[in-house]
Design a protein around this motif. Structure first.
Motif, PDB file in Angstrom:
ATOM      1  N   PHE A  74       0.826  -1.209   0.000  1.00 41.44           N
ATOM      2  CA  PHE A  74       0.000   0.000   0.000  1.00 41.44           C
ATOM      3  C   PHE A  74       0.864   1.265   0.000  1.00 41.44           C
ATOM      4  CE2 PHE A  74      -2.495  -3.435   1.630  1.00 41.44           C
ATOM      5  CZ  PHE A  74      -3.788  -3.196   1.169  1.00 41.44           C
ATOM      6  N   ASN A  75       2.143   1.066  -0.396  1.00 39.94           N
ATOM      7  CA  ASN A  75       3.101   2.177  -0.502  1.00 39.94           C
ATOM      8  C   ASN A  75       3.342   2.882   0.835  1.00 39.94           C
ATOM      9  OD1 ASN A  75       3.439   1.859  -3.356  1.00 39.94           O
ATOM     10  ND2 ASN A  75       1.462   2.882  -3.646  1.00 39.94           N
ATOM     11  N   LEU A  76       3.224   2.141   1.920  1.00 41.76           N
ATOM     12  CA  LEU A  76       3.537   2.699   3.229  1.00 41.76           C
ATOM     13  C   LEU A  76       5.042   2.600   3.469  1.00 41.76           C
ATOM     14  CD1 LEU A  76       0.605   1.072   5.219  1.00 41.76           C
ATOM     15  CD2 LEU A  76       0.790   3.457   4.509  1.00 41.76           C
ATOM     16  N   PRO A  77       5.645   3.594   4.111  1.00 45.80           N
ATOM     17  CA  PRO A  77       7.093   3.578   4.330  1.00 45.80           C
ATOM     18  C   PRO A  77       7.522   2.408   5.220  1.00 45.80           C
ATOM     19  CG  PRO A  77       6.050   5.386   5.522  1.00 45.80           C
ATOM     20  CD  PRO A  77       5.016   4.819   4.623  1.00 45.80           C
ATOM     21  N   GLU A  78       8.722   1.904   4.973  1.00 41.09           N
ATOM     22  CA  GLU A  78       9.193   0.703   5.665  1.00 41.09           C
ATOM     23  C   GLU A  78       9.476   0.927   7.145  1.00 41.09           C
ATOM     24  OE1 GLU A  78      12.296  -1.638   4.047  1.00 41.09           O
ATOM     25  OE2 GLU A  78      11.433  -1.731   2.035  1.00 41.09           O
ATOM     26  N   ASP A  79      10.132   2.030   7.482  1.00 39.95           N
ATOM     27  CA  ASP A  79      10.573   2.221   8.875  1.00 39.95           C
ATOM     28  C   ASP A  79       9.416   2.221   9.878  1.00 39.95           C
ATOM     29  OD1 ASP A  79      13.157   2.164   8.090  1.00 39.95           O
ATOM     30  OD2 ASP A  79      13.583   4.291   8.429  1.00 39.95           O
ATOM     31  N   PRO A  80       8.368   3.038   9.674  1.00 43.30           N
ATOM     32  CA  PRO A  80       7.249   2.986  10.633  1.00 43.30           C
ATOM     33  C   PRO A  80       6.505   1.654  10.592  1.00 43.30           C
ATOM     34  CG  PRO A  80       6.773   4.528   8.856  1.00 43.30           C
ATOM     35  CD  PRO A  80       8.199   4.148   8.721  1.00 43.30           C
ATOM     36  N   SER A  81       6.453   1.022   9.415  1.00 44.64           N
ATOM     37  CA  SER A  81       5.805  -0.288   9.305  1.00 44.64           C
ATOM     38  C   SER A  81       6.576  -1.322  10.124  1.00 44.64           C
ATOM     39  CB  SER A  81       5.743  -0.746   7.842  1.00 44.64           C
ATOM     40  OG  SER A  81       4.991   0.148   7.058  1.00 44.64           O
ATOM     41  N   ARG A  82       7.902  -1.273  10.011  1.00 39.61           N
ATOM     42  CA  ARG A  82       8.755  -2.207  10.767  1.00 39.61           C
ATOM     43  C   ARG A  82       8.656  -1.910  12.265  1.00 39.61           C
ATOM     44  NH1 ARG A  82      12.585  -2.014   7.526  1.00 39.61           N
ATOM     45  NH2 ARG A  82      12.369  -4.078   6.587  1.00 39.61           N
ATOM     46  N   ALA A  83       8.631  -0.637  12.624  1.00 40.57           N
ATOM     47  CA  ALA A  83       8.508  -0.258  14.031  1.00 40.57           C
ATOM     48  C   ALA A  83       7.172  -0.732  14.597  1.00 40.57           C
ATOM     49  CB  ALA A  83       8.634   1.250  14.183  1.00 40.57           C
ATOM     50  N   PHE A  84       6.095  -0.556  13.822  1.00 44.05           N
ATOM     51  CA  PHE A  84       4.781  -1.041  14.263  1.00 44.05           C
ATOM     52  C   PHE A  84       4.813  -2.553  14.471  1.00 44.05           C
ATOM     53  CE2 PHE A  84       0.859  -3.154  12.784  1.00 44.05           C
ATOM     54  CZ  PHE A  84       0.038  -2.837  13.860  1.00 44.05           C
ATOM     55  N   GLY A  85       5.480  -3.272  13.550  1.00 43.62           N
ATOM     56  CA  GLY A  85       5.595  -4.730  13.680  1.00 43.62           C
ATOM     57  C   GLY A  85       6.292  -5.134  14.970  1.00 43.62           C
ATOM     58  N   TRP A  86       7.368  -4.425  15.293  1.00 48.73           N
ATOM     59  CA  TRP A  86       8.103  -4.729  16.523  1.00 48.73           C
ATOM     60  C   TRP A  86       7.292  -4.358  17.764  1.00 48.73           C
ATOM     61  CZ3 TRP A  86      11.833  -7.924  17.392  1.00 48.73           C
ATOM     62  CH2 TRP A  86      12.735  -8.243  16.376  1.00 48.73           C
ATOM     63  N   ILE A  87       6.560  -3.250  17.719  1.00 45.20           N
ATOM     64  CA  ILE A  87       5.710  -2.852  18.847  1.00 45.20           C
ATOM     65  C   ILE A  87       4.606  -3.877  19.063  1.00 45.20           C
ATOM     66  CG2 ILE A  87       3.955  -1.172  19.568  1.00 45.20           C
ATOM     67  CD1 ILE A  87       5.752   1.013  18.302  1.00 45.20           C
ATOM     68  N   MET A  88       3.986  -4.279  17.955  1.00 45.73           N
ATOM     69  CA  MET A  88       2.904  -5.258  18.021  1.00 45.73           C
ATOM     70  C   MET A  88       3.409  -6.581  18.596  1.00 45.73           C
ATOM     71  SD  MET A  88      -0.321  -5.582  17.076  1.00 45.73           S
ATOM     72  CE  MET A  88      -1.086  -6.998  17.857  1.00 45.73           C
ATOM     73  N   TRP A  89       4.508  -7.076  18.049  1.00 45.75           N
ATOM     74  CA  TRP A  89       5.054  -8.367  18.491  1.00 45.75           C
ATOM     75  C   TRP A  89       5.567  -8.290  19.927  1.00 45.75           C
ATOM     76  CZ3 TRP A  89       9.935 -10.052  20.039  1.00 45.75           C
ATOM     77  CH2 TRP A  89      10.084 -11.444  20.137  1.00 45.75           C
ATOM     78  N   SER A  90       6.278  -7.227  20.260  1.00 44.30           N
ATOM     79  CA  SER A  90       6.865  -7.095  21.600  1.00 44.30           C
ATOM     80  C   SER A  90       5.795  -7.022  22.681  1.00 44.30           C
ATOM     81  CB  SER A  90       7.745  -5.846  21.673  1.00 44.30           C
ATOM     82  OG  SER A  90       8.800  -5.913  20.750  1.00 44.30           O
ATOM     83  N   SER A  91       4.740  -6.243  22.436  1.00 48.75           N
ATOM     84  CA  SER A  91       3.705  -6.066  23.460  1.00 48.75           C
ATOM     85  C   SER A  91       3.002  -7.377  23.760  1.00 48.75           C
ATOM     86  CB  SER A  91       2.689  -5.003  23.010  1.00 48.75           C
ATOM     87  OG  SER A  91       2.057  -5.383  21.792  1.00 48.75           O
ATOM     88  N   GLN A  92       2.678  -8.141  22.716  1.00 50.59           N
ATOM     89  CA  GLN A  92       2.001  -9.428  22.929  1.00 50.59           C
ATOM     90  C   GLN A  92       2.954 -10.458  23.528  1.00 50.59           C
ATOM     91  OE1 GLN A  92      -1.338  -9.821  22.549  1.00 50.59           O
ATOM     92  NE2 GLN A  92      -1.352  -7.640  22.034  1.00 50.59           N
ATOM     93  N   THR A  93       4.212 -10.409  23.109  1.00 49.42           N
ATOM     94  CA  THR A  93       5.199 -11.362  23.631  1.00 49.42           C
ATOM     95  C   THR A  93       5.467 -11.129  25.110  1.00 49.42           C
ATOM     96  OG1 THR A  93       6.257 -11.603  21.462  1.00 49.42           O
ATOM     97  CG2 THR A  93       7.572 -12.200  23.384  1.00 49.42           C
ATOM     98  N   ILE A  94       5.565  -9.868  25.522  1.00 54.01           N
ATOM     99  CA  ILE A  94       5.776  -9.552  26.934  1.00 54.01           C
ATOM    100  C   ILE A  94       4.624 -10.095  27.775  1.00 54.01           C
ATOM    101  CG2 ILE A  94       5.869  -7.659  28.613  1.00 54.01           C
ATOM    102  CD1 ILE A  94       7.467  -6.085  26.468  1.00 54.01           C
ATOM    103  N   MET A  95       3.385  -9.918  27.259  1.00 54.96           N
ATOM    104  CA  MET A  95       2.224 -10.448  27.976  1.00 54.96           C
ATOM    105  C   MET A  95       2.319 -11.963  28.131  1.00 54.96           C
ATOM    106  SD  MET A  95      -1.841 -10.401  26.965  1.00 54.96           S
ATOM    107  CE  MET A  95      -1.555 -11.307  25.450  1.00 54.96           C
ATOM    108  N   ILE A  96       2.711 -12.656  27.054  1.00 53.06           N
ATOM    109  CA  ILE A  96       2.803 -14.119  27.082  1.00 53.06           C
ATOM    110  C   ILE A  96       3.906 -14.577  28.033  1.00 53.06           C
ATOM    111  CG2 ILE A  96       3.431 -16.148  25.702  1.00 53.06           C
ATOM    112  CD1 ILE A  96       0.577 -15.111  25.256  1.00 53.06           C
ATOM    113  N   ILE A  97       5.046 -13.902  27.996  1.00 54.65           N
ATOM    114  CA  ILE A  97       6.167 -14.276  28.876  1.00 54.65           C
ATOM    115  C   ILE A  97       5.763 -14.131  30.350  1.00 54.65           C
ATOM    116  CG2 ILE A  97       8.478 -13.607  29.651  1.00 54.65           C
ATOM    117  CD1 ILE A  97       9.108 -12.925  26.716  1.00 54.65           C
TER     118      ILE A  97
END
Length: 319
Positions: free
Chosen positions: A277-300
């Motif tokens: 969708f022509n979205l820039p990579e850096d914020p997309s990658r940052a969102f991915g890490w925020i999304m994954w990290s927040s759920q992973t912390i909860m699981i841990i």
């Protein structure tokens, strides 16, 4: 117990792939820049996303009891909840080991035979797969114009038609091969498909089938909402189209199967989806890490507490 080469590869390859993808992802964005995105994120939306994820896991634990009741097992909700969180945590170490641990927990603390526990887990995975296929189908239907335009733009129309015809021929040949084939591969595919159908039909034979179906739809609704609301945590992803959310969610869901808990693969799957969708990579990658990290912390946290508290919660039984 000695591990053979196949078992070693099953364990090591996802881990190695995860390590490589973490390295690759962090080579595309500096850690300082990534931390800056984390610092500027609106944690109200992240916490809300965590809460929605928590609701989905609690619903999964509650749904599991509907499958066990017809077999005469009325398990404690606490054991079901802790077994589910322990499953997610253990899956970060060895793929699919969590499911074995989950069935073992019921065997140890609720006297549910291991094979019956595994059977219910397989059945619920089939239900989840059906819903996931439904989400993919709805996404393809709603975004047909976008997907068609994207394919036409990226690929020659003649080549697309030829590829479609080849795909149809391959599907027909595969179906005939499965129906008439007697090879090990054909038999495995037959067994998988028959198990899929049988598992799906077994849902409608449950005493509380509508409650099971409601919770299944609720679980996946929470998954999508969790993904959606977390996107508001960064200014750069607040106004992305809902189509990008759906495709990003699907890509991220599949990435969890690629590596243990989506380590490394989760943020990169989101980058691949969002760049369509022509979205820039850096914020997309940052969102991915925020999304994954927040759920992973909860699981841990919750998975670790579950493993610690399980024997305490069941101490009367073990005494």
């Amino acid at each position: 117990m000695k591990l053979n080469t196949k078992q070693i590869l099953k364990i090591s390859l996802p881990l190695l792939l995860g390590v490589f993808l973490v390295w690759y992802s962090l080579s595309q964005i500096s850690i300082d820049e990534l931390l800056e995105y984390f610092k500027k994120a609106d944690y109200t939306w992240i916490v809300l996303g965590i809460f929605l994820g928590l609701l989905s896991h609690l619903s999964r634990a509650y749904r599991w009891r509907f499958q066990l009741e017809p077999m005469g097992y009325n398990i404690k909700l606490g054991n079901s909840i802790m077994a589910v969180f322990a499953t997610y945590l253990i899956n970060y170490t060895i793929p699919r080991a969590g499911e074995v641990a989950r069935a073992s927990i019921l065997t140890n603390y609720e006297d549910v035979p291991f094979e019956k526990g595994i059977g219910t887990i397989v059945a619920e995975r089939i239900a989840d797969l059906i819903v996931m296929l439904g989400i993919i189908t709805v996404t393809l239907f709603l975004q047909f114009d976008f997907i068609y335009g994207f394919l036409i733009e990226k690929f020659n129309p003649t080549k697309l038609i030829i590829a479609a015809l080849i795909a149809i021929v391959l599907i027909i040949v595969t179906i005939r091969f499965i129906k008439k084939g007697k090879s090990k591969l054909a038999l495995k595919i037959k067994t998988f498909i028959s198990g899929l159908v049988e598992g799906a039909l077994s849902i409608f034979k449950m005493k509380k089938k509508w409650a099971f179906i409601f919770h299944t739809l609720f679980i996946w609704s929470m998954y999508v909402l969790m993904f959606y609301v977390t996107s508001f945590s960064l200014p750069q992803t607040q106004n992305i189209p809902f189509a990008a959310i759906l495709i990003g969610f699907i890509a991220a869901s599949f990435s969890i199967a690629a590596t243990n808990g989506g380590i490394g693969s989760y943020p990169e799957a989101i980058v691949l989806a969002f760049t369509l969708f022509n979205l820039p990579e850096d914020p997309s990658r940052a969102f991915g890490w925020i999304m994954w990290s927040s759920q992973t912390i909860m699981i841990i946290i919750l998975g670790g507490l579950s493993l610690i508290y399980l024997p305490i919660f069941n101490r009367k039984k073990t005494v």
